[in-house]
Structure formats: structure tokens, C-alpha cells
Design a protein around this motif. Structure first.
Motif, PDB file in Angstrom:
ATOM      1  N   VAL A  94       3.239   2.896   4.163  1.00 27.41           N
ATOM      2  CA  VAL A  94       2.633   2.728   2.780  1.00 27.41           C
ATOM      3  C   VAL A  94       0.943   2.730   3.040  1.00 27.41           C
ATOM      4  CG1 VAL A  94       2.006   0.804   1.122  1.00 27.41           C
ATOM      5  CG2 VAL A  94       4.435   1.441   1.858  1.00 27.41           C
ATOM      6  N   LEU A  97       0.101   6.535   2.778  1.00 28.79           N
ATOM      7  CA  LEU A  97       0.276   7.072   1.521  1.00 28.79           C
ATOM      8  C   LEU A  97      -1.238   6.724   0.440  1.00 28.79           C
ATOM      9  CD1 LEU A  97       3.870   6.405   0.708  1.00 28.79           C
ATOM     10  CD2 LEU A  97       2.730   8.565   0.644  1.00 28.79           C
ATOM     11  N   VAL A 127       3.580  -5.781   2.461  1.00 28.63           N
ATOM     12  CA  VAL A 127       4.752  -5.550   3.123  1.00 28.63           C
ATOM     13  C   VAL A 127       5.356  -6.742   4.179  1.00 28.63           C
ATOM     14  CG1 VAL A 127       5.996  -3.879   4.775  1.00 28.63           C
ATOM     15  CG2 VAL A 127       4.460  -2.903   2.932  1.00 28.63           C
ATOM     16  N   GLY A 130       6.432  -9.577   2.257  1.00 27.79           N
ATOM     17  CA  GLY A 130       7.595  -9.258   1.422  1.00 27.79           C
ATOM     18  C   GLY A 130       9.035  -9.458   2.204  1.00 27.79           C
ATOM     19  N   TRP A 146       7.987 -13.279  -2.981  1.00 25.75           N
ATOM     20  CA  TRP A 146       7.602 -12.267  -3.942  1.00 25.75           C
ATOM     21  C   TRP A 146       6.399 -12.538  -4.448  1.00 25.75           C
ATOM     22  CZ3 TRP A 146       6.994 -12.317  -9.302  1.00 25.75           C
ATOM     23  CH2 TRP A 146       7.265 -11.032  -9.759  1.00 25.75           C
ATOM     24  N   ALA A 149       3.541 -11.647  -2.239  1.00 21.54           N
ATOM     25  CA  ALA A 149       3.474 -10.340  -1.887  1.00 21.54           C
ATOM     26  C   ALA A 149       3.120  -9.472  -3.168  1.00 21.54           C
ATOM     27  CB  ALA A 149       4.752  -9.681  -1.420  1.00 21.54           C
ATOM     28  N   MET A 150       3.078 -10.085  -4.263  1.00 18.57           N
ATOM     29  CA  MET A 150       2.561  -9.545  -5.853  1.00 18.57           C
ATOM     30  C   MET A 150       1.025  -9.651  -5.580  1.00 18.57           C
ATOM     31  SD  MET A 150       4.609  -8.329  -7.305  1.00 18.57           S
ATOM     32  CE  MET A 150       4.141  -8.098  -8.927  1.00 18.57           C
ATOM     33  N   PHE A 153      -0.259  -6.667  -3.775  1.00 19.68           N
ATOM     34  CA  PHE A 153       0.348  -5.418  -4.479  1.00 19.68           C
ATOM     35  C   PHE A 153      -0.632  -5.218  -6.042  1.00 19.68           C
ATOM     36  CE2 PHE A 153       2.954  -4.180  -8.332  1.00 19.68           C
ATOM     37  CZ  PHE A 153       3.180  -2.937  -7.981  1.00 19.68           C
ATOM     38  N   PRO A 194       8.857  -4.162  -6.283  1.00 24.60           N
ATOM     39  CA  PRO A 194       9.261  -5.421  -6.736  1.00 24.60           C
ATOM     40  C   PRO A 194      10.291  -5.774  -7.716  1.00 24.60           C
ATOM     41  CG  PRO A 194       6.981  -4.502  -7.665  1.00 24.60           C
ATOM     42  CD  PRO A 194       7.640  -3.892  -6.509  1.00 24.60           C
ATOM     43  N   TYR A 220      15.601   1.228  -3.598  1.00 24.03           N
ATOM     44  CA  TYR A 220      14.605   1.331  -2.636  1.00 24.03           C
ATOM     45  C   TYR A 220      14.505   3.173  -2.085  1.00 24.03           C
ATOM     46  CZ  TYR A 220      13.580  -3.544  -1.888  1.00 24.03           C
ATOM     47  OH  TYR A 220      13.026  -4.747  -1.850  1.00 24.03           O
ATOM     48  N   ASP A 224      11.709   5.105  -2.572  1.00 21.88           N
ATOM     49  CA  ASP A 224      11.092   6.082  -1.378  1.00 21.88           C
ATOM     50  C   ASP A 224      10.789   7.564  -1.848  1.00 21.88           C
ATOM     51  OD1 ASP A 224      10.499   3.952   0.164  1.00 21.88           O
ATOM     52  OD2 ASP A 224      12.394   3.940   1.506  1.00 21.88           O
ATOM     53  N   ALA A 227       7.864   8.219  -3.959  1.00 16.35           N
ATOM     54  CA  ALA A 227       6.767   7.904  -3.669  1.00 16.35           C
ATOM     55  C   ALA A 227       6.273   8.503  -2.536  1.00 16.35           C
ATOM     56  CB  ALA A 227       6.676   6.307  -3.371  1.00 16.35           C
ATOM     57  N   LYS A 228       7.114   9.130  -1.637  1.00 13.35           N
ATOM     58  CA  LYS A 228       6.839   9.751  -0.332  1.00 13.35           C
ATOM     59  C   LYS A 228       6.905  11.350  -0.556  1.00 13.35           C
ATOM     60  CE  LYS A 228       8.088   6.219   3.034  1.00 13.35           C
ATOM     61  NZ  LYS A 228       8.493   5.199   2.194  1.00 13.35           N
TER      62      LYS A 228
HETATM   63  C1  LIG Z   1       7.186   4.542   1.143  1.00 14.02           C
HETATM   64  C2  LIG Z   1       7.177   3.394   0.670  1.00 14.02           C
HETATM   65  C3  LIG Z   1       6.823   2.524  -0.181  1.00 14.02           C
HETATM   66  C4  LIG Z   1       5.802   3.457  -1.229  1.00 14.02           C
HETATM   67  C5  LIG Z   1       6.996   1.230  -0.255  1.00 14.02           C
HETATM   68  C6  LIG Z   1       6.252   0.502  -1.159  1.00 14.02           C
HETATM   69  C7  LIG Z   1       6.514  -0.756  -1.502  1.00 14.02           C
HETATM   70  C8  LIG Z   1       6.188  -1.799  -2.256  1.00 14.02           C
HETATM   71  C9  LIG Z   1       5.194  -1.243  -3.251  1.00 14.02           C
HETATM   72  C10 LIG Z   1       6.689  -3.145  -2.198  1.00 14.02           C
HETATM   73  C11 LIG Z   1       6.407  -4.069  -2.755  1.00 14.02           C
HETATM   74  C12 LIG Z   1       7.004  -5.537  -2.686  1.00 14.02           C
HETATM   75  C13 LIG Z   1       6.511  -6.470  -3.718  1.00 14.02           C
HETATM   76  C14 LIG Z   1       5.207  -6.200  -4.655  1.00 14.02           C
HETATM   77  C15 LIG Z   1       6.861  -7.937  -3.718  1.00 14.02           C
HETATM   78  C16 LIG Z   1       8.136  -8.146  -3.165  1.00 14.02           C
HETATM   79  C17 LIG Z   1       8.210  -7.607  -1.729  1.00 14.02           C
HETATM   80  C18 LIG Z   1       7.915  -6.119  -1.827  1.00 14.02           C
HETATM   81  C19 LIG Z   1       7.686  -5.790  -0.125  1.00 14.02           C
HETATM   82  C20 LIG Z   1       9.246  -5.432  -2.111  1.00 14.02           C
END
Ligand SMILES: *C/C=C(C)/C=C/C=C(C)/C=C/C1=C(C)CCCC1(C)C
Length: 247
Positions: A94, A97, A127, A130, A146, A149-150, A153, A194, A220, A224, A227-228
Motif C-alpha cells: 500500500v 502504490l 493497515v 485494521g 474499523w 483504521a478509517m 484512510f 473497508p 479483497y 487487489d 488497485a495493483k
Molecule cells: C494492494 C492492496 C491495497 C491497495 C489495500 C488497501 C487496503 C485498504 C484501503 C484497507 C482499508 C481498511 C480500512 C479503511 C478499515 C478496515 C480495515 C482495512 C484495513 C480493510
């Protein structure tokens, strides 16, 4: 776990391995097609795919240890599915990126450094906050992590919208649209995470610590890939167009 859910998780993890393996080769090969200033951004795309490729192999392995098929029935082996692979992957990929996006914009050295470190730090914090929620089988505990972590975010999203927004107007005309699309893709695909996280809290797919929730894993995995890998392709297009324009 139902057979249909088992197949869905099995196939999506397998598809992700293929995508990230191919992405790794592609982005490293394409480094030679862009100007030196943009090679680092492509190296980061390749690294992100390589790190994800490795972790998806491990997740696939962990899934195959936790569940086995016997006469068309899914059986648990007693081994827990290891969610830590996914979170360690995010912890590494993350921030990379976000650096990719900052690097391809080619801001001043100071701006690149300050934006890069702030965004990367917020991403790692998000991360880390979370994870305790992800491995919990308790709805209240999951909501608490959550919400925590927000905070980082929303800070990242705010910075992408306002901070990088101002820099986009300074980009060469030929790539302004592409850079703005890459930013939109980041915001949309990241918002998916999220939402996927709260599915089990809304009663979708079951909530037992150590057990696989198919909706969460498939959600997820799709996020992924967008996003990747898809994001990496956009970064490559920006880098190539800017190289052609001599910018
Ligand atoms: C390649 C992986 C990527 C771009 C992952 C991105 C992950 C997130 C934006 C995760 C966000 C979370 C929250 C905003 C709240 C709950 C917990 C998480 C980590 C899932």
C-alpha cells in the motif's frame, strides 16, 4: 463452507496468482520503454506485483491446508486460514502504490519527499489498525478497529482529492486526464476494502475467527487486482505518454 464458496475462493486466489505473476514480468519488461525519470515508478509496480504474487501463493497454500474436498464435500482440517499474509502484503504494497502515484507526477524533490512519507506512513498505520479487527470474531471489536483504521484512510483520501488535485493541474495537458483517472481508480478501489471488511458484521458469509468468509476473500482479491495490476497499467501509460512528450 459450501462447495460453491470453496470453488469461488479457490479460483479467485488462483486467478490472482496468474495476474500478479504476469504483472511482475510485464512491468519490469516495460521499464526500457520509458524515460529514466519514470523507471522507478515502473520498478515499484513490478515490486508490488511480485510481493502480491508471493503472498497469494502463500494464501492459496494456507487455504488448501485449512479446507479439503472429499467426495464433493468441503471439510475443515482444523488448520486456521492465515489472514496475516494479506495484511503483511498490504503493509508493504500500500505505501509503495502511493509512492508510485507521487513519483509518476514528478513533483519537486521536497514535495515528493514530504507527500511520499506522509502518505506511506498513514497507509501503514491504516493497515496495522485494521488487522486486530480482521482476525476478531467479535462484531464490536471489529467495529472499533474499523473506525480507528478509517481515520488514516480518510486522511489519505482527503490528500489524494485536495493535495494531489492541485498538482494535477500542473501536469502536462496530455496526461492530466490519465493522472486524474489513476487517482479516481485509487480512491474507488481503496474504498472497496473497508466495505468488504464490514460484510461479515452485516451477516454476510458468517463470522468465525480463523474461518474463511468467501465474500471477504473474493472481495479483497478483486480489489487487489484493480488497485495493483490495473493501477500499474495506468501508471505505465502515464509514464510512457510523458516520456514521449519529453516531460
Ligand atoms: C494492494 C492492496 C491495497 C491497495 C489495500 C488497501 C487496503 C485498504 C484501503 C484497507 C482499508 C481498511 C480500512 C479503511 C478499515 C478496515 C480495515 C482495512 C484495513 C480493510
Amino acid at each position: 463452507m459450501e462447495l460453491a464458496d470453496y470453488n469461488l475462493v479457490f479460483n479467485s486466489l488462483s486467478f490472482a496468482i496468474a495476474t500478479f505473476g504476469a504483472g511482475t514480468v510485464f512491468f519490469f519488461a516495460q521499464r526500457s520503454q520509458v524515460a529514466p525519470a519514470y523507471k522507478t515508478a515502473l520498478t515499484l509496480s513490478g515490486l508490488v506485483c511480485l510481493i502480491a504474487f508471493y503472498h497469494y501463493l502463500r494464501m492459496f497454500d494456507s487455504f488448501n491446508h485449512a479446507y479439503v474436498l472429499s467426495n464433493g464435500v468441503v471439510e475443515t482440517t482444523g488448520a486456521a486460514f492465515n489472514d496475516a499474509y494479506r495484511y503483511v502484503d498490504w503493509l508493504l504494497t500500500v505505501p509503495l502504490l502511493l509512492l508510485e502515484l507521487v513519483l509518476v507526477m514528478r513533483l519537486s524533490k521536497e514535495e515528493t519527499y514530504s507527500k511520499g512519507t506522509k502518505l506511506a506512513f498513514a497507509a501503514a498505520l491504516m493497515v496495522a489498525l485494521g488487522y486486530p479487527g480482521e482476525i476478531s470474531g467479535d462484531v464490536g471489536t471489529r467495529w472499533m478497529w474499523w473506525i480507528l483504521a478509517m481515520i488514516p484512510f480518510l486522511y489519505i483520501v482527503k490528500d489524494l482529492v485536495s493535495g494531489l488535485g492541485a498538482s494535477i493541474s500542473k501536469q502536462p495537458k496530455a496526461v492530466q486526464g490519465l493522472v486524474s483517472n489513476a487517482r479516481t481508480l485509487t480512491i474507488l478501489s481503496w474504498t472497496f476494502y473497508p466495505i468488504v471488511f464490514i460484510l461479515p458484521m452485516l451477516g454476510i458469509g458468517g463470522l468465525v475467527a480463523g474461518e474463511v468468509n468467501a465474500a471477504v476473500q473474493v472481495g479483497y482479491t478483486i480489489a487487489d487486482i484493480v488497485a495493483k495490476a490495473m493501477f500499474g497499467v495506468m501508471i505505465y501509460m502515464i509514464a510512457q505518454r510523458k516520456s514521449d512528450a519529453g516531460a
